[in-house]
Design a protein around this motif. Sequence first.
Motif, PDB file in Angstrom:
ATOM      1  N   ALA A 111     -22.647  -2.489  17.602  1.00 15.17           N
ATOM      2  CA  ALA A 111     -22.839  -1.039  17.846  1.00 15.17           C
ATOM      3  C   ALA A 111     -21.604  -0.430  17.588  1.00 15.17           C
ATOM      4  O   ALA A 111     -21.561   0.965  17.474  1.00 15.17           O
ATOM      5  N   ILE A 112     -20.375  -1.058  17.924  1.00 16.25           N
ATOM      6  CA  ILE A 112     -19.222   0.209  18.026  1.00 16.25           C
ATOM      7  C   ILE A 112     -18.398  -0.492  17.000  1.00 16.25           C
ATOM      8  O   ILE A 112     -17.142   0.100  16.715  1.00 16.25           O
ATOM      9  N   SER A 113     -18.285  -1.657  16.237  1.00 19.30           N
ATOM     10  CA  SER A 113     -17.589  -2.244  15.620  1.00 19.30           C
ATOM     11  C   SER A 113     -16.856  -1.362  13.959  1.00 19.30           C
ATOM     12  O   SER A 113     -17.811  -0.676  13.640  1.00 19.30           O
ATOM     13  N   HIS A 114     -15.960  -1.661  13.613  1.00 20.30           N
ATOM     14  CA  HIS A 114     -15.423  -1.144  12.499  1.00 20.30           C
ATOM     15  C   HIS A 114     -16.221  -1.295  11.544  1.00 20.30           C
ATOM     16  O   HIS A 114     -16.633  -0.554  10.359  1.00 20.30           O
ATOM     17  N   ARG A 115     -16.702  -2.763  11.275  1.00 28.27           N
ATOM     18  CA  ARG A 115     -17.877  -3.148  10.213  1.00 28.27           C
ATOM     19  C   ARG A 115     -19.173  -2.628  10.445  1.00 28.27           C
ATOM     20  O   ARG A 115     -19.621  -1.947   9.451  1.00 28.27           O
ATOM     21  N   GLY A 116     -19.496  -2.364  11.715  1.00 34.78           N
ATOM     22  CA  GLY A 116     -20.793  -2.044  11.912  1.00 34.78           C
ATOM     23  C   GLY A 116     -20.937  -0.266  11.458  1.00 34.78           C
ATOM     24  O   GLY A 116     -21.833   0.169  10.888  1.00 34.78           O
ATOM     25  N   GLN A 117     -19.835   0.401  11.694  1.00 36.80           N
ATOM     26  CA  GLN A 117     -19.605   1.723  11.495  1.00 36.80           C
ATOM     27  C   GLN A 117     -19.765   1.910   9.998  1.00 36.80           C
ATOM     28  O   GLN A 117     -20.635   2.707   9.306  1.00 36.80           O
ATOM     29  N   ALA A 118     -19.042   1.182   9.115  1.00 36.10           N
ATOM     30  CA  ALA A 118     -18.924   1.144   7.732  1.00 36.10           C
ATOM     31  C   ALA A 118     -20.207   0.747   7.054  1.00 36.10           C
ATOM     32  O   ALA A 118     -20.625   1.578   6.170  1.00 36.10           O
ATOM     33  N   PHE A 119     -21.083  -0.300   7.441  1.00 35.66           N
ATOM     34  CA  PHE A 119     -22.168  -0.599   7.064  1.00 35.66           C
ATOM     35  C   PHE A 119     -23.346   0.075   7.256  1.00 35.66           C
ATOM     36  O   PHE A 119     -24.289   0.467   6.617  1.00 35.66           O
ATOM     37  N   ARG A 120     -23.100   0.687   8.530  1.00 36.63           N
ATOM     38  CA  ARG A 120     -24.346   1.870   8.751  1.00 36.63           C
ATOM     39  C   ARG A 120     -24.476   2.810   7.938  1.00 36.63           C
ATOM     40  O   ARG A 120     -25.390   3.545   7.674  1.00 36.63           O
ATOM     41  N   ALA A 121     -23.031   3.467   7.925  1.00 42.49           N
ATOM     42  CA  ALA A 121     -22.820   4.422   6.525  1.00 42.49           C
ATOM     43  C   ALA A 121     -23.168   4.271   5.437  1.00 42.49           C
ATOM     44  O   ALA A 121     -23.870   5.146   4.487  1.00 42.49           O
ATOM     45  N   LEU A 122     -23.208   2.970   5.048  1.00 45.42           N
ATOM     46  CA  LEU A 122     -23.511   2.580   3.801  1.00 45.42           C
ATOM     47  C   LEU A 122     -24.954   2.477   3.301  1.00 45.42           C
ATOM     48  O   LEU A 122     -25.443   2.414   2.287  1.00 45.42           O
ATOM     49  N   ALA A 123     -25.489   1.884   4.666  1.00 48.09           N
ATOM     50  CA  ALA A 123     -26.904   1.569   4.648  1.00 48.09           C
ATOM     51  C   ALA A 123     -27.954   2.632   3.811  1.00 48.09           C
ATOM     52  O   ALA A 123     -28.940   1.939   3.096  1.00 48.09           O
ATOM     53  N   PRO A 124     -27.755   4.101   4.171  1.00 51.09           N
ATOM     54  CA  PRO A 124     -28.701   4.745   3.284  1.00 51.09           C
ATOM     55  C   PRO A 124     -28.305   4.825   1.829  1.00 51.09           C
ATOM     56  O   PRO A 124     -29.449   5.002   0.915  1.00 51.09           O
ATOM     57  N   VAL A 125     -27.308   4.611   1.375  1.00 54.60           N
ATOM     58  CA  VAL A 125     -26.650   4.532   0.010  1.00 54.60           C
ATOM     59  C   VAL A 125     -27.340   3.209  -0.540  1.00 54.60           C
ATOM     60  O   VAL A 125     -28.038   3.329  -1.657  1.00 54.60           O
ATOM     61  N   ILE A 126     -27.343   2.192   0.139  1.00 60.47           N
ATOM     62  CA  ILE A 126     -28.113   0.950  -0.302  1.00 60.47           C
ATOM     63  C   ILE A 126     -29.412   0.899  -0.728  1.00 60.47           C
ATOM     64  O   ILE A 126     -29.857   0.771  -1.653  1.00 60.47           O
ATOM     65  N   ALA A 127     -30.295   1.667   0.320  1.00 63.52           N
ATOM     66  CA  ALA A 127     -31.545   2.054   0.430  1.00 63.52           C
ATOM     67  C   ALA A 127     -32.081   2.787  -0.833  1.00 63.52           C
ATOM     68  O   ALA A 127     -32.956   2.548  -1.633  1.00 63.52           O
ATOM     69  N   ALA A 128     -31.101   3.834  -1.164  1.00 64.81           N
ATOM     70  CA  ALA A 128     -31.462   4.713  -2.311  1.00 64.81           C
ATOM     71  C   ALA A 128     -31.058   4.025  -3.417  1.00 64.81           C
ATOM     72  O   ALA A 128     -31.663   4.450  -4.667  1.00 64.81           O
ATOM     73  N   ARG A 129     -30.522   2.883  -3.713  1.00 68.44           N
ATOM     74  CA  ARG A 129     -29.976   2.179  -4.863  1.00 68.44           C
ATOM     75  C   ARG A 129     -30.732   1.087  -5.282  1.00 68.44           C
ATOM     76  O   ARG A 129     -30.891   0.486  -6.265  1.00 68.44           O
ATOM     77  N   LEU A 130     -31.402   0.494  -4.081  1.00 68.29           N
ATOM     78  CA  LEU A 130     -32.429  -0.898  -4.355  1.00 68.29           C
ATOM     79  C   LEU A 130     -33.777  -0.512  -5.118  1.00 68.29           C
ATOM     80  O   LEU A 130     -34.112   0.654  -4.727  1.00 68.29           O
ATOM     81  N   TYR A 152     -22.718   1.920 -10.834  1.00 70.91           N
ATOM     82  CA  TYR A 152     -22.587   2.825  -9.473  1.00 70.91           C
ATOM     83  C   TYR A 152     -21.682   2.259  -8.570  1.00 70.91           C
ATOM     84  O   TYR A 152     -21.930   0.794  -8.245  1.00 70.91           O
ATOM     85  N   GLU A 153     -20.850   3.000  -8.014  1.00 71.67           N
ATOM     86  CA  GLU A 153     -19.696   2.201  -6.980  1.00 71.67           C
ATOM     87  C   GLU A 153     -19.702   3.272  -5.787  1.00 71.67           C
ATOM     88  O   GLU A 153     -19.865   4.583  -5.870  1.00 71.67           O
ATOM     89  N   HIS A 154     -19.733   2.994  -4.519  1.00 70.70           N
ATOM     90  CA  HIS A 154     -19.722   3.815  -3.254  1.00 70.70           C
ATOM     91  C   HIS A 154     -19.021   3.086  -2.137  1.00 70.70           C
ATOM     92  O   HIS A 154     -19.255   1.796  -1.906  1.00 70.70           O
ATOM     93  N   VAL A 155     -17.925   3.564  -1.594  1.00 67.68           N
ATOM     94  CA  VAL A 155     -17.397   2.965  -0.337  1.00 67.68           C
ATOM     95  C   VAL A 155     -17.544   3.932   0.911  1.00 67.68           C
ATOM     96  O   VAL A 155     -17.436   5.180   1.008  1.00 67.68           O
ATOM     97  N   GLU A 156     -17.567   3.277   2.036  1.00 64.93           N
ATOM     98  CA  GLU A 156     -17.426   3.908   3.113  1.00 64.93           C
ATOM     99  C   GLU A 156     -16.542   3.004   4.153  1.00 64.93           C
ATOM    100  O   GLU A 156     -15.949   2.010   3.802  1.00 64.93           O
TER     101      GLU A 156
END
Length: 208
Positions: A189-208, A135-139
């Motif tokens: 709270a505002i960083s590019h990395r924070g935005q990308a990983f917060r968007a990825l967080a629910p996907v991570i939660a669903a796959r663990l 499985y692969e997903h990118v934000e």
Amino acid sequence: MSPRLVLATHNAHKLGELRAILAVVPGLDPADVVAAADLGAPEPVEDGVTFAENALLKARALARATGVPAVADDSGLAVDVLGGAPGIFSARWSGRHGDDAANLTLLLAQLADVPAMHRGAQFVCAAALVTPDGYEHVETGVLRGTLTTAPRGTGGFGYDPVLVPDHQPAHATAGPLTCAELTAQEKNAISHRGQAFRALAPVIAARL
């Protein structure tokens, strides 16, 4: 206890930042998150031509080597007047990978004659999740700002001392702050990395 998630980084600063950001993943304890170096995983060659391609390359290699769901990011600074450079070459812009001081010195020298109105730039981050079952997903996240003429601040890493984000915290009454002058919480709270990983967080939660 076996790790539940492995991060494709050998950078201690980034590891701490990512662990803090991933604290939003429900049920994921920081102790469940380890770095690639902790498992002795090798670093793959980053020969992609986009941030997303490089993030996926790293996450695929790590998931394959460890058998654990892997998260990787590729990020960098894209400067308007340089046509988006340094881009994917941000960490080795000066020719030496990870030499933040040399990278900053070279970038500022290249922009020495560029006036403030044309010093627009943005941090870009692509964050990828790859699981051992394929499985692969990118934000992606972006932080727009303006480049200073000299580094300011002692926080963060990389190009943080020279990017002033467009959106400033309420307390920045003495003038706009660079990413390196923000607290870790303000930056995340505002960083590019924070935005990308917060968007990825629910996907991570669903796959663990």
